[in-house]
Scaffold this motif. Structure first.
Motif, mmCIF file in Angstrom:
data_model
loop_
_atom_site.group_PDB
_atom_site.id
_atom_site.type_symbol
_atom_site.label_atom_id
_atom_site.label_comp_id
_atom_site.label_asym_id
_atom_site.label_seq_id
_atom_site.Cartn_x
_atom_site.Cartn_y
_atom_site.Cartn_z
ATOM 1 N N HIS A 473 42.947 37.718 45.632
ATOM 2 C CA HIS A 473 44.198 37.112 46.091
ATOM 3 C C HIS A 473 44.368 37.197 47.604
ATOM 4 C CE1 HIS A 473 46.217 41.039 46.486
ATOM 5 N NE2 HIS A 473 47.224 40.388 47.056
ATOM 6 N N ILE A 474 45.106 36.212 48.100
ATOM 7 C CA ILE A 474 45.421 36.198 49.526
ATOM 8 C C ILE A 474 46.935 36.196 49.685
ATOM 9 C CG2 ILE A 474 43.316 34.947 50.178
ATOM 10 C CD1 ILE A 474 44.920 32.407 50.357
ATOM 11 N N ALA A 481 51.997 35.096 47.553
ATOM 12 C CA ALA A 481 50.620 35.426 47.210
ATOM 13 C C ALA A 481 49.993 34.262 46.470
ATOM 14 C CB ALA A 481 50.589 36.672 46.345
ATOM 15 N N ARG A 482 48.669 34.130 46.640
ATOM 16 C CA ARG A 482 47.959 33.081 45.906
ATOM 17 C C ARG A 482 46.757 33.726 45.237
ATOM 18 N NH1 ARG A 482 46.164 28.046 49.414
ATOM 19 N NH2 ARG A 482 44.315 27.755 48.150
ATOM 20 N N PHE A 483 46.585 33.466 43.976
ATOM 21 C CA PHE A 483 45.519 34.128 43.217
ATOM 22 C C PHE A 483 44.365 33.179 42.917
ATOM 23 C CE2 PHE A 483 49.351 36.476 42.643
ATOM 24 C CZ PHE A 483 48.934 37.800 42.726
ATOM 25 N N PHE A 484 43.184 33.748 42.770
ATOM 26 C CA PHE A 484 41.992 32.945 42.508
ATOM 27 C C PHE A 484 41.262 33.462 41.283
ATOM 28 C CE2 PHE A 484 43.005 32.620 46.946
ATOM 29 C CZ PHE A 484 42.818 31.281 47.233
ATOM 30 N N GLN A 485 40.588 32.543 40.584
ATOM 31 C CA GLN A 485 39.788 32.926 39.422
ATOM 32 C C GLN A 485 38.469 33.543 39.863
ATOM 33 O OE1 GLN A 485 40.690 32.691 36.282
ATOM 34 N NE2 GLN A 485 42.637 31.685 36.708
ATOM 35 N N GLU A 486 37.905 32.937 40.907
ATOM 36 C CA GLU A 486 36.600 33.380 41.413
ATOM 37 C C GLU A 486 36.838 34.323 42.581
ATOM 38 O OE1 GLU A 486 33.528 32.373 40.279
ATOM 39 O OE2 GLU A 486 34.751 31.575 38.619
ATOM 40 N N PRO A 487 35.963 35.305 42.800
ATOM 41 C CA PRO A 487 36.159 36.181 43.964
ATOM 42 C C PRO A 487 36.045 35.396 45.274
ATOM 43 C CG PRO A 487 34.086 36.670 42.844
ATOM 44 C CD PRO A 487 34.817 35.688 41.984
ATOM 45 N N LEU A 488 36.779 35.834 46.283
ATOM 46 C CA LEU A 488 36.726 35.191 47.593
ATOM 47 C C LEU A 488 35.360 35.435 48.222
ATOM 48 C CD1 LEU A 488 40.182 36.396 48.935
ATOM 49 C CD2 LEU A 488 39.612 34.142 48.039
#
Ligand code: ADP
Ligand code: MG
Length: 616
Positions: A473-474, A481-488
């Motif tokens: 997340h960023i 906050a914004r979440f992601f399925q894949e790692p950054l």
């Protein structure tokens, strides 16, 4: 029906608008296109850029280039802008010594005060004396730690360590008594020995408290008020560091010098006035207001401003192939800025933020070789090429296709090099071209953040920031906050990122999100709010912005996610309605001039048609 394409050749961008125009002037807009301008606006180098956007506009409209009846180009007076920046303060350290830097891994923590001693001199130190050990190049960390421990056992109080190599932690971890260790001091040989010194290292995630505070330094070194005043720049340069060393030498001389930046002379049609550059941007702009309209500007020879203007003139003359002394500066925009500068006399490449003035200047050259350009375009496109009306008139016509607008209308065209404004009046348009626009904002961001990377600065200008807080997340600059399925991506982690439309790019600086955001917004404000007011004031009837009705904001910089709001807010104070244009209801702030060219062409056709059919 005939197929025409209006083409606006700007300093940065070439835009096209493909349209079918009927016999009675009725228009069917087909498509728009844009691309980078090739070469200097208004010169034959523009041909390839124009051919490209015409081709793209026709392709988008699904039309055969063979059916093209005419290409309409704007009368492009090259308005060229130049930019120079000069520092007006300088921090120099001659006899006192300061090391303030952020090695990645300083060792230990706390504040140590003592007399500087070379590592080799430790065995000679008397028991009970307080010393700062200076470990030069070539001393192994194990030997260093062993030597310091031996001295401590004898009763020598080693209160801090300054080291050359990157091994602060390796030394600190081996010490019997933990002390602050500052490493990666490149010029360790120049640390004066036998002098009173202080070493400070902050806990991880914190910054130093004593040596960045002028009274902290005064306390450590028992300074009197006069000496305290002299050491103030050192404290200032150390603010925000995780570690620092200050060595006090007798007759310490740290100068916080104000560089005489020179005098700028502004020559107006009626009067001429001079202003000191180090008086700052507000004073310079105030002086300009009093001499307007500007005919030329001159800088005192042998000074910074003299050099700045000479550089601007050189660039202009090179671009336009005009003789240097034929270049006339028609507008300047001064902006207060600051630049991180290497401190003269620092031992570890320390930087201080020095104040500076940036000067954007604009030159309007004599009308470019438009006829030649038109001829080359005819050859390249194989169709009629017509040079249309004045750019400002065309922009006004194009802006009027924005739904909800009406005359009297003023436009504000925020481009790359210049900020232009125009109002329609009885006898055509009244317009101004002012120095300073999008490119200056990019330059300020680049230099104030010390990036030295204009592409990245351009991205920081255009896109919001975020911080990668975990692999998934960023945290956006607005706090969400914004979440992601894949790692950054690995290079993004724990970094400040700029969220471009081509993915997230890490910003390689130590600055936090807040600081970068502040620099970005303030740069936009200093350039565009100042210029918008200046431009509108000069075209408004009676010089009064309150007399303007609608203001339509156009140009590439009107696409910015902050600038139009800043301008709306500033002009709202004058009771003016301002908003971003939406040319033809579809194009946003782009394509106004290209559209205006077509509108004007169609109107001329309608007039012609009526004239031909007057019954006799
Ligand atoms: P010109 O009319 O002089 O050719 P433009 O109207 O194309 O100039 O404007 C160019 C400027 O617009 C550049 O400074 C560029 O950075 C800026 N710009 C373009 N797109 C955007 C955007 N999406 N956000 C902010 N600025 C932008
Ligand atoms: Mg333009």
């Amino acid at each position: 029906m005939s197929l025409v394409v209006g083409v606006d050749i700007g300093n940065s961008t070439t835009e096209a608008c493909a349209t079918l125009v009927g016999e009675h002037g009725e228009m069917t807009f087909l498509s728009g296109a844009l691309g980078g301008t090739t070469g200097v606006k208004g010169t034959v180098e523009n041909v390839s850029g124009v051919v490209e956007v015409v081709r793209r506009a026709l392709a988008a409209a699904g039309r055969d280039p063979a059916d093209l009846a005419a290409v309409l180009v704007n009368e492009a007076t090259p308005v060229i802008s130049g930019l120079a920046m000069e520092t007006i303060t300088e921090t120099i350290i001659t006899e006192s010594t300061m090391i303030g830097h952020n090695p990645d891994t300083p060792g230990g923590a706390g504040l140590g005060v003592g007399t500087t001693v070379a590592f080799a001199g430790l065995p000679d130190c008397a028991a009970g004396s307080a010393v700062i050990c200076v470990v030069g190049a070539g001393v192994d960390f194990e030997d260093a730690a062993a030597g310091i421990n031996a001295a401590t056992l004898r009763g020598v109080r080693v209160t801090g360590v300054v080291a050359h190599a990157d091994d602060a932690n390796l030394i600190a971890n081996r010490l019997r008594e933990p002390v602050p260790v500052v490493d990666e001091v490149t010029l360790v040989d120049r640390v004066p020995l036998g002098m009173r010194a202080a070493v400070e290292v902050a806990e991880q995630g914190r910054t130093i408290r004593t040596l960045s505070n002028v009274y902290g330094i005064a306390t450590v070194f028992e300074l009197d008020p006069e000496q305290t005043r002299l050491i103030a720049p050192v404290a200032r340069a150390l603010v925000g560091n995780r570690s620092a060393v200050v060595v006090r030498t007798p007759a310490g001389d740290i100068a916080d010098r104000r560089i005489p930046a020179g005098t700028l002379t502004l020559i107006g049609e009626q009067t001429k006035r001079s202003v000191e550059m180090d008086a700052g941007a507000a004073e310079i702009m105030d002086t300009l207001r009093r001499v307007r309209p500007l005919v030329d500007a001159a800088g005192e020879p042998g000074t910074h401003v003299g050099g700045m203007l000479a550089r601007v003139r050189d660039t202009m003359s090179e671009l336009t192939e005009m003789p240097v002394d034929g270049v006339r500066i028609q507008d300047v925009l001064a902006v207060d800025t600051f630049v991180p500068q290497r401190i003269t006399g620092g031992l570890a490449g320390e930087f201080a933020l020095e104040s500076a003035v940036a000067l954007a200047a604009m030159v309007r050259t004599s009308k470019g070789p438009m006829e030649l350009l038109a001829e080359r375009l005819r050859a390249a496109l194989g169709c009629e090429v017509l040079i249309g009306g004045v750019e400002a008139d065309m922009a006004l016509l194009g802006a009027l296709t924005t739904p909800g607008t009406d005359r009297p209308l003023a436009i504000l065209d925020l481009g790359g090099g210049s900020t232009d404004a125009a109002v329609s009046s009885g006898d055509g348009a009244h317009s101004v071209h002012l120095a300073g626009a999008g490119d200056l904002v990019t330059n300020l961001i680049d230099s104030e953040l010390g990036l030295d990377n204009l592409e990245l600065a351009e991205e920081i200008k255009k896109f919001p920031l975020a911080k990668a807080e975990s692999f998934f997340h960023i945290r956006m600059e607005d706090g969400t906050a914004r979440f992601f399925q894949e790692p950054l991506p690995a290079d993004a982690f724990a970094r400040v990122l700029v969220l471009t439309d081509a993915g997230m790019h890490p910003i390689p600086t130590r600055h936090g999100v807040e600081k970068i955001r502040e620099v970005r917004r303030s740069a936009k404000h200093r350039v565009f709010v100042v210029n918008a007011l200046r431009a509108l004031e000069q075209v408004a009837p009676g010089g009064d912005i309150r007399h303007l009705g609608f203001v339509v904001v156009l140009g590439g910089s009107a696409l910015d996610f902050e600038i139009p709001d800043m301008i709306s807010e500033a002009v709202a104070a004058f009771g003016v309605v301002s908003g971003t244009g939406n040319v033809r209801g579809t194009e946003g702030p782009r394509n106004a001039v290209a559209t205006g060219l077509v509108v004007s062409h169609a109107a001329a056709r309608a007039v012609m048609e009526r004239a031909l059919h007057i019954p006799r």
